[in-house]
Design a protein around this motif. Structure first.
Motif, PDB file in Angstrom:
ATOM      1  N   ASN A  81      39.912  28.590  50.097  1.00  0.00           N
ATOM      2  CA  ASN A  81      40.875  29.143  51.049  1.00  0.00           C
ATOM      3  C   ASN A  81      41.585  30.373  50.492  1.00  0.00           C
ATOM      4  O   ASN A  81      41.841  31.332  51.214  1.00  0.00           O
ATOM      5  CB  ASN A  81      41.907  28.086  51.451  1.00  0.00           C
ATOM      6  N   MET A  82      41.927  30.343  49.219  1.00  0.00           N
ATOM      7  CA  MET A  82      42.620  31.486  48.618  1.00  0.00           C
ATOM      8  C   MET A  82      41.694  32.696  48.499  1.00  0.00           C
ATOM      9  O   MET A  82      42.145  33.836  48.614  1.00  0.00           O
ATOM     10  CB  MET A  82      43.195  31.114  47.257  1.00  0.00           C
ATOM     11  N   SER A  83      40.397  32.460  48.289  1.00  0.00           N
ATOM     12  CA  SER A  83      39.460  33.594  48.228  1.00  0.00           C
ATOM     13  C   SER A  83      39.359  34.258  49.601  1.00  0.00           C
ATOM     14  O   SER A  83      39.225  35.477  49.689  1.00  0.00           O
ATOM     15  CB  SER A  83      38.090  33.153  47.719  1.00  0.00           C
ATOM     16  N   ILE A  84      39.446  33.465  50.646  1.00  0.00           N
ATOM     17  CA  ILE A  84      39.425  34.025  52.005  1.00  0.00           C
ATOM     18  C   ILE A  84      40.685  34.854  52.233  1.00  0.00           C
ATOM     19  O   ILE A  84      40.619  35.983  52.717  1.00  0.00           O
ATOM     20  CB  ILE A  84      39.307  32.896  53.049  1.00  0.00           C
ATOM     21  N   ALA A  85      41.836  34.304  51.856  1.00  0.00           N
ATOM     22  CA  ALA A  85      43.101  35.029  52.036  1.00  0.00           C
ATOM     23  C   ALA A  85      43.157  36.277  51.161  1.00  0.00           C
ATOM     24  O   ALA A  85      43.650  37.324  51.588  1.00  0.00           O
ATOM     25  CB  ALA A  85      44.273  34.108  51.724  1.00  0.00           C
ATOM     26  N   ALA A  86      42.646  36.176  49.931  1.00  0.00           N
ATOM     27  CA  ALA A  86      42.673  37.328  49.017  1.00  0.00           C
ATOM     28  C   ALA A  86      41.761  38.446  49.488  1.00  0.00           C
ATOM     29  O   ALA A  86      42.004  39.616  49.191  1.00  0.00           O
ATOM     30  CB  ALA A  86      42.276  36.887  47.612  1.00  0.00           C
ATOM     31  N   ALA A  87      40.720  38.104  50.228  1.00  0.00           N
ATOM     32  CA  ALA A  87      39.774  39.122  50.699  1.00  0.00           C
ATOM     33  C   ALA A  87      40.435  40.124  51.636  1.00  0.00           C
ATOM     34  O   ALA A  87      39.946  41.251  51.781  1.00  0.00           O
ATOM     35  CB  ALA A  87      38.581  38.452  51.389  1.00  0.00           C
ATOM     36  N   ASP A  88      41.543  39.741  52.242  1.00  0.00           N
ATOM     37  CA  ASP A  88      42.262  40.685  53.106  1.00  0.00           C
ATOM     38  C   ASP A  88      42.902  41.817  52.327  1.00  0.00           C
ATOM     39  O   ASP A  88      43.160  42.877  52.883  1.00  0.00           O
ATOM     40  CB  ASP A  88      43.355  39.955  53.902  1.00  0.00           C
ATOM     41  N   GLY A  89      43.176  41.621  51.042  1.00  0.00           N
ATOM     42  CA  GLY A  89      43.882  42.625  50.258  1.00  0.00           C
ATOM     43  C   GLY A  89      43.022  43.389  49.281  1.00  0.00           C
ATOM     44  O   GLY A  89      43.549  44.051  48.390  1.00  0.00           O
ATOM     45  N   VAL A  90      41.709  43.293  49.423  1.00  0.00           N
ATOM     46  CA  VAL A  90      40.800  43.993  48.511  1.00  0.00           C
ATOM     47  C   VAL A  90      39.895  44.919  49.313  1.00  0.00           C
ATOM     48  O   VAL A  90      39.801  44.791  50.533  1.00  0.00           O
ATOM     49  CB  VAL A  90      39.956  42.995  47.678  1.00  0.00           C
ATOM     50  N   PRO A  91      39.195  45.833  48.650  1.00  0.00           N
ATOM     51  CA  PRO A  91      38.282  46.721  49.369  1.00  0.00           C
ATOM     52  C   PRO A  91      37.202  45.920  50.105  1.00  0.00           C
ATOM     53  O   PRO A  91      36.556  45.064  49.518  1.00  0.00           O
ATOM     54  CB  PRO A  91      37.654  47.576  48.268  1.00  0.00           C
ATOM     55  N   CYS A  92      37.054  46.163  51.400  1.00  0.00           N
ATOM     56  CA  CYS A  92      36.049  45.463  52.215  1.00  0.00           C
ATOM     57  C   CYS A  92      34.941  46.414  52.646  1.00  0.00           C
ATOM     58  O   CYS A  92      34.450  46.352  53.768  1.00  0.00           O
ATOM     59  CB  CYS A  92      36.708  44.817  53.429  1.00  0.00           C
ATOM     60  N   LYS A  93      34.549  47.267  51.742  1.00  0.00           N
ATOM     61  CA  LYS A  93      33.537  48.280  52.034  1.00  0.00           C
ATOM     62  C   LYS A  93      32.232  47.666  52.527  1.00  0.00           C
ATOM     63  O   LYS A  93      31.532  48.252  53.336  1.00  0.00           O
ATOM     64  CB  LYS A  93      33.288  49.098  50.762  1.00  0.00           C
ATOM     65  N   GLN A  97      32.850  39.041  54.226  1.00  0.00           N
ATOM     66  CA  GLN A  97      32.185  37.960  53.489  1.00  0.00           C
ATOM     67  C   GLN A  97      31.873  38.372  52.048  1.00  0.00           C
ATOM     68  O   GLN A  97      32.009  37.577  51.125  1.00  0.00           O
ATOM     69  CB  GLN A  97      30.907  37.505  54.209  1.00  0.00           C
ATOM     70  N   ALA A  98      31.471  39.609  51.850  1.00  0.00           N
ATOM     71  CA  ALA A  98      31.200  40.093  50.498  1.00  0.00           C
ATOM     72  C   ALA A  98      32.495  40.149  49.685  1.00  0.00           C
ATOM     73  O   ALA A  98      32.519  39.782  48.501  1.00  0.00           O
ATOM     74  CB  ALA A  98      30.531  41.461  50.543  1.00  0.00           C
ATOM     75  N   ALA A  99      33.586  40.568  50.310  1.00  0.00           N
ATOM     76  CA  ALA A  99      34.880  40.617  49.621  1.00  0.00           C
ATOM     77  C   ALA A  99      35.327  39.207  49.244  1.00  0.00           C
ATOM     78  O   ALA A  99      35.796  38.960  48.131  1.00  0.00           O
ATOM     79  CB  ALA A  99      35.923  41.295  50.506  1.00  0.00           C
ATOM     80  N   ARG A 100      35.178  38.261  50.157  1.00  0.00           N
ATOM     81  CA  ARG A 100      35.544  36.876  49.889  1.00  0.00           C
ATOM     82  C   ARG A 100      34.708  36.299  48.760  1.00  0.00           C
ATOM     83  O   ARG A 100      35.212  35.619  47.866  1.00  0.00           O
ATOM     84  CB  ARG A 100      35.368  36.017  51.148  1.00  0.00           C
ATOM     85  N   TYR A 101      33.423  36.607  48.780  1.00  0.00           N
ATOM     86  CA  TYR A 101      32.513  36.108  47.746  1.00  0.00           C
ATOM     87  C   TYR A 101      32.907  36.658  46.365  1.00  0.00           C
ATOM     88  O   TYR A 101      32.962  35.925  45.383  1.00  0.00           O
ATOM     89  CB  TYR A 101      31.085  36.518  48.104  1.00  0.00           C
TER      90      TYR A 101
END
Length: 175
Positions: A81-93, A97-101
């Motif tokens: 769950n935290m990886s999903i939430a953290a993916a919002d604050g990182v580059p999603c180029k 799903q790649a950011a979450r991973y």
């Protein structure tokens, strides 16, 4: 009660808050990390849980990015769950799903790295790019998560500075 670092304090707080309070303080302390690692020895189980609750309450007041990396790193049941939430604050180029991973890869401790943590090959397939590009992208995500983690550790160290002991080896001069 003194801790070696803010990370040590966080590890103790998460471990303590997950551990039930037993009737016998002797049983509680017999195999605990505090006895081996120099944590809060001499406190009752209720005192330890109260101190851990203070730390956890402070963590809940941190900004979302900092909170996500701390809870994802120190609480394995919340990692996904935290990886999903953290993916919002990182580059999603390369997509969410790649950011979450990549975030989940960062949150998986070194001792658990391997098949369960994921791989850059899987990240490349998910992102639709080469392995070299996936490697660079993973490090861009990890750099952002490192910033959040560093800021969280600094906030914890500032708030709980009385609980942290200075590194004794760093303050010694050679004789």
């Amino acid at each position: 009660m003194q801790f070696k670092s803010a990370a040590h304090l966080l590890a103790w707080a998460f471990e303590t808050s997950e551990r039930p309070i037993l009737r016998s303080a002797r049983c509680y302390d017999a195999g605990s990390a505090e006895v081996r690692g120099g944590g809060p020895v001499g406190m009752s189980a209720h005192d330890k849980h109260a101190q851990a609750a203070v730390v956890m309450a402070f963590l809940s007041s941190l900004p979302v990015g900092q909170k996500c990396v701390v809870f994802g790193l120190f609480n394995p049941t919340m990692r996904e769950n935290m990886s999903i939430a953290a993916a919002d604050g990182v580059p999603c180029k390369y997509g969410f799903q790649a950011a979450r991973y990549a975030a989940r890869m960062w949150m998986t401790p070194v001792s658990q790295k391997g098949a369960s943590a994921g791989s850059e090959v899987e990240l490349a397939a998910m992102a639709g790019c080469s392995a070299a590009t996936a490697h660079r992208y993973k490090h861009a995500v990890w750099t952002e998560l490192d910033k959040h983690y560093t800021a969280a550790l600094e906030a914890v160290a500032h708030r709980f500075d009385a609980l942290l002991r200075p590194d004794q080896d760093a303050s010694r001069t050679g004789s």
